[in-house]
Design an enzyme around this catalytic site. Structure first.
Site, PDB file in Angstrom:
ATOM      1  N   HIS A  96       0.862  -1.195   0.000  1.00  0.00           N
ATOM      2  CA  HIS A  96       0.000   0.000   0.000  1.00  0.00           C
ATOM      3  C   HIS A  96       0.897   1.243   0.000  1.00  0.00           C
ATOM      4  O   HIS A  96       1.955   1.255   0.641  1.00  0.00           O
ATOM      5  CB  HIS A  96      -0.901  -0.027   1.231  1.00  0.00           C
ATOM      6  CG  HIS A  96      -1.977   1.023   1.186  1.00  0.00           C
ATOM      7  ND1 HIS A  96      -1.728   2.350   1.438  1.00  0.00           N
ATOM      8  CD2 HIS A  96      -3.297   0.939   0.875  1.00  0.00           C
ATOM      9  CE1 HIS A  96      -2.845   3.036   1.286  1.00  0.00           C
ATOM     10  NE2 HIS A  96      -3.816   2.202   0.944  1.00  0.00           N
ATOM     11  N   GLU A 166      -4.075   1.798  -7.162  1.00  0.00           N
ATOM     12  CA  GLU A 166      -4.458   2.879  -6.253  1.00  0.00           C
ATOM     13  C   GLU A 166      -3.591   4.110  -6.525  1.00  0.00           C
ATOM     14  O   GLU A 166      -2.508   4.247  -5.926  1.00  0.00           O
ATOM     15  CB  GLU A 166      -4.244   2.443  -4.803  1.00  0.00           C
ATOM     16  CG  GLU A 166      -5.126   1.309  -4.356  1.00  0.00           C
ATOM     17  CD  GLU A 166      -5.499   1.471  -2.880  1.00  0.00           C
ATOM     18  OE1 GLU A 166      -6.687   1.450  -2.579  1.00  0.00           O
ATOM     19  OE2 GLU A 166      -4.583   1.653  -2.061  1.00  0.00           O
ATOM     20  N   GLY A 172      -7.584   8.885  -0.425  1.00  0.00           N
ATOM     21  CA  GLY A 172      -7.943   9.785   0.674  1.00  0.00           C
ATOM     22  C   GLY A 172      -8.161  11.230   0.270  1.00  0.00           C
ATOM     23  O   GLY A 172      -8.316  12.103   1.128  1.00  0.00           O
ATOM     24  N   GLY A 230     -11.100   2.687   1.323  1.00  0.00           N
ATOM     25  CA  GLY A 230     -10.538   3.177   2.585  1.00  0.00           C
ATOM     26  C   GLY A 230     -11.608   3.876   3.398  1.00  0.00           C
ATOM     27  O   GLY A 230     -12.459   3.240   4.024  1.00  0.00           O
TER      28      GLY A 230
HETATM   29  P1  PGA Z   1      -9.649   5.913   0.260  1.00  0.00           P
HETATM   30  O1  PGA Z   1      -8.395   4.947   0.544  1.00  0.00           O
HETATM   31  O2  PGA Z   1     -10.787   5.059  -0.185  1.00  0.00           O
HETATM   32  O3  PGA Z   1      -9.896   6.588   1.587  1.00  0.00           O
HETATM   33  O4  PGA Z   1      -9.214   6.875  -0.787  1.00  0.00           O
HETATM   34  C1  PGA Z   1      -8.160   3.849  -0.290  1.00  0.00           C
HETATM   35  C2  PGA Z   1      -6.988   3.075   0.239  1.00  0.00           C
HETATM   36  O5  PGA Z   1      -6.064   3.641   0.803  1.00  0.00           O
HETATM   37  O6  PGA Z   1      -6.948   1.848   0.105  1.00  0.00           O
END
Ligand code: PGA
Length: 246
Positions: A96, A166, A172, A230
């Protein structure tokens, strides 16, 4: 074909939330499904596993990390794949962007973690993703291909693997790539694995700012195997909505 939904809680929640959310998921046919994977903080796996057993849940558990050391030994602070397995963990998120960034996980470390996970019969959820600058300067295909090429260094045979795209600029932030941008990279992942891992079962996910409002469109993209969620996975109604599209 049903889509895979991985909920990445990161370092959020507490005992009370874990208990109430997991019991709630177990009671809801929409979230108590074999294509739903909950990735909660490691400390809570014993209680999560008890809930899983007691309520005969179909959902699975994933760790957010795994030790690169397979054999037990003097590795202070580490938790091995075999230990995770004892508490019902079937998947592990590896690579990640937050682990790469805050814990300086190198390619070598990630390769060892994938090796260790597979040796413990844990399916890796391997994450790749580029910074915004890399996308704007047009070098993202080369960069992401390089991240995928790390898989060549894995020593144990890969039979099953989840790969999550990602983009760091989306994680985020509330910024979602266009559907064409997502599909391009999902296609890249599939053509990479067709060439190098033709016999492995591969699922390609998208992750980054997935919510109940955009999940349906994302999951309707061709070849996408599901989403890694997330922030929205911590909001129970939002998460249930995402699961309803899977
Ligand atoms: P998010 O995070 O959905 O809050 O953007 C995704 C993740 O870090 O796996």
């Amino acid at each position: 074909m049903s889509k895979l939904i991985v909920a990445n809680w990161k370092m959020n929640g507490n005992l009370a939330k874990i208990k109430s959310d997991l019991v709630g998921y177990a009671a809801n046919p929409g979230t108590n499904r074999s294509n739903i994977i909950l990735s909660i903080p490691t400390l809570y796996f014993p209680i999560a596993n008890q809930i899983v057993q007691k309520h005969e849940t179909k959902f699975s558990l994933a760790s957010q990390d795994i030790s690169k050391f397979y054999n037990p030994g003097a590795y202070t602070g580490e938790i091995s794949g075999d230990m995770l397995k004892e508490f019902g963990v079937s998947h592990s998120i590896i690579g990640h962007s937050e682990r790469r960034m805050f814990f300086h996980e190198s390619t070598h470390t990630l390769v060892k973690k994938i090796d260790a996970a597979i040796m413990s019969e844990i399916i890796p959820i391997f994450c790749i993703g580029e910074e915004k600058i890399c996308r704007t300067n047009g070098k993202y295909i080369g960069f992401l291909t390089q991240q995928l090429e790390l898989l060549h260094q894995v020593e144990v045979p890969i039979k099953e693997l989840v790969i999550a795209y990602e983009p760091i600029w989306s994680v985020g932030t509330g910024v979602l790539p266009s559907m064409a941008e997502i599909s391009e990279i999902i296609g890249l992942i599939h053509s990479f694995v067709q060439n190098y891992l033709p016999h492995a079962k591969i699922t390609a996910l998208y992750g980054g700012s997935v919510t109940g409002a955009n999940a349906k469109e994302i999951m309707s993209q061709p070849m996408i195997g599901g989403v890694l969620v997330g922030g929205a996975s911590l909001r129970e109604p939002d998460f249930a909505t995402i699961c309803s599209y899977a």
